[in-house]
Enzyme design. Structure first.
Site, mmCIF file in Angstrom:
data_model
loop_
_atom_site.group_PDB
_atom_site.id
_atom_site.type_symbol
_atom_site.label_atom_id
_atom_site.label_comp_id
_atom_site.label_asym_id
_atom_site.label_seq_id
_atom_site.Cartn_x
_atom_site.Cartn_y
_atom_site.Cartn_z
ATOM 1 N N CYS A 109 22.280 -9.673 -20.712
ATOM 2 C CA CYS A 109 21.843 -10.200 -19.949
ATOM 3 C C CYS A 109 22.676 -10.804 -18.328
ATOM 4 C CB CYS A 109 20.587 -10.731 -19.024
ATOM 5 S SG CYS A 109 19.297 -10.538 -20.442
ATOM 6 N N ARG B 21 14.625 -3.571 -21.549
ATOM 7 C CA ARG B 21 15.210 -3.600 -20.393
ATOM 8 C C ARG B 21 15.605 -2.375 -19.629
ATOM 9 N NH1 ARG B 21 19.644 -7.332 -21.144
ATOM 10 N NH2 ARG B 21 19.972 -8.265 -23.113
HETATM 11 C C1 BEZ Z 1 21.082 -11.313 -23.610
HETATM 12 O O1 BEZ Z 1 22.423 -11.548 -24.643
HETATM 13 O O2 BEZ Z 1 21.109 -10.548 -23.173
HETATM 14 C C2 BEZ Z 1 20.209 -10.901 -25.276
HETATM 15 C C3 BEZ Z 1 20.675 -9.905 -26.476
HETATM 16 C C4 BEZ Z 1 19.263 -10.122 -26.922
HETATM 17 C C5 BEZ Z 1 18.175 -10.305 -27.232
HETATM 18 C C6 BEZ Z 1 17.647 -10.876 -25.980
HETATM 19 C C7 BEZ Z 1 19.119 -11.270 -24.777
#
Ligand code: BEZ
Length: 219
Positions: A55, A132
Site C-alpha cells: 500500500c 485494491r
Molecule cells: C501490503 O503490503 O500492503 C499488504 C500485503 C498483503 C495484505 C495486505 C496488505
C-alpha cells in the site's frame, strides 16, 4: 434474513454505466461528499490497510501520477477501513521516510459504509481489509470503469492513466480503443449496426478497414 441482507449490502458491486453511489465521508481533508467532485473526473481507490508495504508503494505511485491526472481534469481519493488518525500518521510517515507528499484525501471508512456501497470488501480474502479497487467516476458522476486487484498485487499506474485517457478519448471522438492502445495510436471505429451501414462503410473507404466490422482511423 437480516444477516443475509447485511451480507448482500457488504458485497454489493456497483455497475458500469450507472450513477456512482453517493456518500459523505470523513477524510484526511475533512468531510467530503462525492457530489463535491461533480464537474471533474475522480479515481476512488481503496487499499487494504495503512502502514503496509505494498500500500505504501501504491500511495507513493498514486501521488506521483496525481499531477498528470489533474491535467486530465481527474481527481484522486483513497479509502481504507482505518481511522483518520491512522491515515494522518501514515501519510506523515511516508512524507518523512519516503520524501513523497500525499496530495489527495483519504477516506476513513471505519463503519465500512463506502466500502459496502462500492463492493470493496471481498470476505473470501479478508473480512476487515478492503481489496485494491479502482473506480473511475466521470464528471457527471457516472461510474465508467472498475478494477479489482487482490491484497497481494500492487496496481499499475500506467494502466490507470491509460484507462482515463481511453475513456476521455471515447467521449471526445466517439471511438473505441484497441488492446494495448496508447495516446497517439490509431483508434477503432465502432462497428456498423445495420446491413446498410455495413455496405456504406465498405463502399465509402473512409476508414482503414480489414473488413466491414473492423475499421481503424487516426484521431
Ligand atoms: C501490503 O503490503 O500492503 C499488504 C500485503 C498483503 C495484505 C495486505 C496488505
Amino acid at each position: 434474513m437480516e444477516e443475509a441482507a447485511k451480507e448482500t449490502q457488504v458485497t454489493r458491486i456497483p455497475r458500469i454505466g450507472e450513477p456512482a453511489p453517493q456518500f459523505t465521508a470523513e477524510t484526511t481533508f475533512g468531510t467530503l461528499k462525492l457530489s463535491d467532485f461533480k464537474g471533474s473526473w475522480l479515481i476512488l481507490f481503496s487499499h487494504p490497510a495503512d502502514f503496509t508495504p505494498v500500500c505504501t508503494t501504491e500511495f507513493i505511485a498514486f501521488a506521483k501520477i496525481h499531477p498528470q491526472l489533474k491535467e486530465m481534469n481527474c481527481e484522486l481519493m483513497g479509502l481504507s477501513i482505518d481511522s483518520v488518525y491512522s491515515h494522518i500518521a501514515w501519510v506523515r510517515n511516508i512524507e518523512k521516510n519516503m520524501r513523497q507528499k500525499i496530495s489527495f484525501p483519504v477516506i476513513a471508512d471505519l463503519n465500512k459504509e463506502v466500502a459496502g456501497l462500492y463492493g470493496m470488501l471481498m470476505p473470501g480474502e479478508s473480512k476487515t481489509e478492503t481489496s485494491r479497487c479502482v473506480f473511475v467516476i466521470d464528471d457527471k458522476q457516472t461510474l465508467r470503469a472498475m478494477i479489482y486487484y487482490p491484497l497481494t498485487t500492487g496496481r499499475n499506474m500506467q494502466e490507470i492513466l491509460r484507462l482515463i485517457q481511453a475513456l476521455q478519448t471515447t467521449d471526445t471522438h466517439g471511438v473505441a480503443t484497441p488492446a494495448n492502445w496508447k495516446p497517439g495510436q490509431k483508434v477503432i471505429v465502432p462497428p456498423p449496426k445495420t446491413q446498410e451501414n455495413a455496405d456504406t462503410r465498405v463502399a465509402e473507404k473512409q476508414y482503414e478497414c480489414k473488413d466491414w466490422y473492423f475499421c481503424r482511423r487516426e484521431l
